[in-house]
Design a protein around this motif. Structure first.
Motif, PDB file in Angstrom:
ATOM      1  N   SER A  71     -47.839 -21.235 -23.938  1.00  0.00           N
ATOM      2  CA  SER A  71     -46.658 -20.707 -23.679  1.00  0.00           C
ATOM      3  C   SER A  71     -46.808 -20.113 -22.231  1.00  0.00           C
ATOM      4  O   SER A  71     -45.788 -19.477 -21.714  1.00  0.00           O
ATOM      5  CB  SER A  71     -46.268 -19.413 -24.552  1.00  0.00           C
ATOM      6  N   PHE A  94     -39.456 -21.748 -23.771  1.00  0.00           N
ATOM      7  CA  PHE A  94     -38.620 -20.670 -23.947  1.00  0.00           C
ATOM      8  C   PHE A  94     -37.228 -20.878 -24.619  1.00  0.00           C
ATOM      9  O   PHE A  94     -36.325 -20.327 -24.110  1.00  0.00           O
ATOM     10  CB  PHE A  94     -38.546 -19.451 -22.937  1.00  0.00           C
ATOM     11  N   THR A  95     -37.199 -21.856 -25.361  1.00  0.00           N
ATOM     12  CA  THR A  95     -35.991 -22.262 -26.116  1.00  0.00           C
ATOM     13  C   THR A  95     -36.391 -22.132 -27.841  1.00  0.00           C
ATOM     14  O   THR A  95     -36.242 -23.076 -28.340  1.00  0.00           O
ATOM     15  CB  THR A  95     -35.503 -23.646 -25.758  1.00  0.00           C
ATOM     16  N   GLY A 471     -42.779 -12.912 -17.068  1.00  0.00           N
ATOM     17  CA  GLY A 471     -41.552 -13.873 -16.774  1.00  0.00           C
ATOM     18  C   GLY A 471     -41.587 -14.212 -15.245  1.00  0.00           C
ATOM     19  O   GLY A 471     -41.044 -15.381 -14.778  1.00  0.00           O
ATOM     20  N   ASN A 488     -36.484 -21.102 -18.495  1.00  0.00           N
ATOM     21  CA  ASN A 488     -35.565 -20.296 -19.383  1.00  0.00           C
ATOM     22  C   ASN A 488     -36.138 -18.987 -19.755  1.00  0.00           C
ATOM     23  O   ASN A 488     -35.427 -18.211 -20.434  1.00  0.00           O
ATOM     24  CB  ASN A 488     -35.268 -21.328 -20.493  1.00  0.00           C
ATOM     25  N   PHE A 489     -37.192 -18.421 -19.181  1.00  0.00           N
ATOM     26  CA  PHE A 489     -37.687 -17.207 -19.482  1.00  0.00           C
ATOM     27  C   PHE A 489     -36.797 -16.116 -19.066  1.00  0.00           C
ATOM     28  O   PHE A 489     -36.358 -16.128 -18.019  1.00  0.00           O
ATOM     29  CB  PHE A 489     -39.087 -17.065 -18.767  1.00  0.00           C
ATOM     30  N   ARG A 490     -36.386 -15.152 -20.085  1.00  0.00           N
ATOM     31  CA  ARG A 490     -35.535 -14.323 -19.866  1.00  0.00           C
ATOM     32  C   ARG A 490     -36.241 -12.829 -20.207  1.00  0.00           C
ATOM     33  O   ARG A 490     -36.861 -12.737 -21.217  1.00  0.00           O
ATOM     34  CB  ARG A 490     -34.359 -14.017 -20.854  1.00  0.00           C
ATOM     35  N   ARG A 493     -35.411 -11.045 -23.426  1.00  0.00           N
ATOM     36  CA  ARG A 493     -35.696 -11.652 -24.565  1.00  0.00           C
ATOM     37  C   ARG A 493     -36.968 -12.226 -25.005  1.00  0.00           C
ATOM     38  O   ARG A 493     -37.674 -11.829 -26.049  1.00  0.00           O
ATOM     39  CB  ARG A 493     -34.741 -12.736 -24.626  1.00  0.00           C
ATOM     40  N   ASP A 494     -37.830 -12.685 -23.721  1.00  0.00           N
ATOM     41  CA  ASP A 494     -38.857 -13.652 -24.056  1.00  0.00           C
ATOM     42  C   ASP A 494     -40.424 -12.824 -24.047  1.00  0.00           C
ATOM     43  O   ASP A 494     -41.224 -13.618 -24.176  1.00  0.00           O
ATOM     44  CB  ASP A 494     -39.063 -14.766 -23.192  1.00  0.00           C
ATOM     45  N   TYR A 495     -40.299 -11.667 -23.953  1.00  0.00           N
ATOM     46  CA  TYR A 495     -41.626 -10.966 -24.228  1.00  0.00           C
ATOM     47  C   TYR A 495     -41.842 -10.857 -25.640  1.00  0.00           C
ATOM     48  O   TYR A 495     -43.082 -10.344 -26.069  1.00  0.00           O
ATOM     49  CB  TYR A 495     -41.624  -9.463 -23.568  1.00  0.00           C
ATOM     50  N   PHE A 497     -41.375 -12.596 -29.683  1.00  0.00           N
ATOM     51  CA  PHE A 497     -40.889 -13.946 -30.727  1.00  0.00           C
ATOM     52  C   PHE A 497     -39.842 -13.316 -31.466  1.00  0.00           C
ATOM     53  O   PHE A 497     -39.633 -11.993 -31.786  1.00  0.00           O
ATOM     54  CB  PHE A 497     -42.188 -14.424 -31.347  1.00  0.00           C
TER      55      PHE A 497
END
Length: 517
Positions: A71, A94-95, A471, A488-490, A493-495, A497
């Motif tokens: 990741s 990151f989808t 990010g 796509n890292f936001r 959101r993406d810190y 799962f």
């Protein structure tokens, strides 16, 4: 730990003690009040806890590497094609859907570990037997439970906090606990487990058990993730300057040779030594990560080092030899050179490559190879980082330079190969000592050193998250290489799962979902 292996059959059979239906949470089970009566029962239950990290086809190490490296900017998914292990591709891009299999696997493995530990911790105080030994068993279980919760809270955020054996119906009513409550449990468990024996105080049969060094290292990691560098400094000082349980091996490459398993540098290893070929005590993780094309290997080709990781190394850094397997390399005893034509970067993971001669007599799903999960160089670099964060850059330098000194003294020619495609051209100027004392510049240097020293060992995501630059790094990677990886890292959101949707369904949505999923 050899003694533990001798009772594995019991532990495997013990899985049948607990019923599980499709509407029960995978993080809960029914326990038997009639079983945990004596010391041997507790020991066997503890064995069952350790085994949750090494269940064939569901090994924690595989998830650790996929999540911790693939990741990030350190590793590509690899595999046969884009759809091969697609859930890992989604982690990389990151989808991530709430039904992602790798995300669900992490949740399930770690909660199974936690629940086995809960049994030991709950029943050990009242069991009949040696009180000191029973207390040690409980502290081992606390160390493992804290490890489980650390891995959960750093990837999912708030999670259900379960600390006693419970019925599935009860567990379904437990919501996610606040972060501070989970961290409080982790810190308390690891503080208790810090009373465990030192690495050198266990007998040979118990050599792979959790130690005070493992407990304190995880405590330091916890404090660092929380941003509590003062507390982390205290714990790391104890490990390095007071306990002195560990030393660096003289050569970086020794860490991945069979003869140095559980060495003076090893803080925690998942033991996969095969003593009886009729009992599946080996690991299949190396088979997932090696070249698909070479006889004697014919792996699945996952967990591929990126070009970006390769470029992070100085060209003369001897550690390149022991991070990357390259086309043209040949291990002693092989008749063919490595061929990485199917690798998207042209590299494979050296640290999980077991030469064919070391697998003779074993099948590829039972490789006798230990997972080196935490090494002492990690501890030294953490100490350098916290000293610098605490305004003591000059004091940080010796610990950073200890790691660099060992690296520059490492043999750039791998003794396990008889043909090596690239040999770093080391000189007297290779990896010179760092003298920088500007706090911000030194921080960047330490971060880079961690990336190189611990490359492909599953801790990159952890570092990027606690450094609060996940990010930034991943979006920059996507731009630099014009790829979907990281694009796509936001940050909102993406810190984290998503909470697995299957677990939310079983709880009738008592388990809330993370933002953005």
């Amino acid at each position: 730990m050899r003694k533990i292996l001798f009772i594995i059959c019991w532990a495997l059979a013990g899985v049948g003690l607990y019923s599980c239906s499709l509407d029960e949470p995978s993080y809960g089970k029914t326990t038997s009040d009639n079983y945990y009566q004596k010391e041997s029962d507790i020991e066997q239950a503890l064995t069952g806890a350790y085994l949750q990290l090494r269940t064939t086809w569901n090994e924690y190490a595989l998830n650790h590497y996929f999540v911790g490296d693939c990741s990030t900017d350190d590793a590509l998914k690899g595999g046969g094609n884009d759809g091969d292990r697609a859930e890992v591709r989604d982690l990389s891009d990151f989808t991530i859907y709430t039904t992602n299999g790798e995300v669900g696997r992490r949740w399930e493995i770690l909660y199974r570990l936690i629940n086995r530990c809960n049994d030991v911790i709950y029943y050990a105080p009242d069991a009949i037997g040696n009180e000191e030994l029973l207390k040690r068993y409980a502290n081992e279980a606390k160390a493992l439970r804290a490890f489980g919760y650390y891995c959960l809270v750093t990837t999912f955020g708030e999670v259900p906090l379960i600390t006693t054996p419970m019925q599935p119906a009860e567990i379904l009513q437990i919501p996610r606990s606040p972060l501070e409550k989970v961290y409080e449990c982790i810190v308390n468990d690891l503080t208790d487990a810090s009373a465990l024996p030192a690495k050198g105080d266990y007998s040979e049969d118990d050599a792979y058990r959790a130690t005070r060094g493992f407990a304190k290292t995880m405590l330091a990691k916890t404090y660092m993730f929380k941003g509590d560098f003062i507390s982390a400094e205290t714990v790391l000082h104890d490990i390095i300057e007071v306990d002195k349980d560990y030393t660096l091996l003289s050569d970086y490459g020794m860490n991945w040779r069979t003869e140095y398993e559980n060495s003076s540098e090893s803080v925690f290893e998942i033991a996969n030594k095969v003593y009886d070929k009729n009992i599946a005590t080996g690991t299949n993780v190396p088979h997932f990560f090696t070249s698909r094309r070479i006889s004697g290997y014919q792996g699945y080709g996952f967990h591929v080092p990126t070009q970006d990781l390769y470029d992070a190394f100085d060209a003369d850094d001897p550690r390149i030899t022991y991070v990357f397997t390259q086309t043209g390399d040949r291990y002693k005893g092989d008749t063919e050179a490595q061929d990485n034509a199917e690798s998207p970067s042209g590299y494979h993971d050296y640290k999980m490559t077991v030469p064919a001669v070391e697998k003779t007599g074993f099948d590829v799903w039972m490789i006798s190879y230990n997972i080196r999960l935490i090494r002492y160089s990690d501890v030294l670099l953490m100490y350098a980082e916290v000293l610098n964060e605490n305004g003591k850059p000059g004091l940080a330098l010796p610990y950073l330079n200890d790691v660099r000194e060992r690296a520059r003294k490492t043999n750039p020619i791998d003794p396990r190969r008889d043909q090596q495609a690239y040999i770093p051209a080391t000189t007297t100027n290779t990896l010179p000592d760092i003298t920088e004392t500007d706090q911000e510049r030194l921080k960047e240097i330490i971060w880079k050193e961690r990336r190189c020293e611990l490359a492909m060992e599953g801790w990159r995501r952890d570092d990027l998250m606690r450094q609060k630059r996940f990010g930034t790094v991943m979006r920059a990677y996507a731009t630099k290489y014009n790829t979907s990886k990281g694009a796509n890292f936001r940050d909102d959101r993406d810190y984290l799962f998503p909470i697995p949707q299957g677990e939310r369904d079983k709880s009738n949505n008592i388990l809330s979902q993370n933002p953005g999923f």
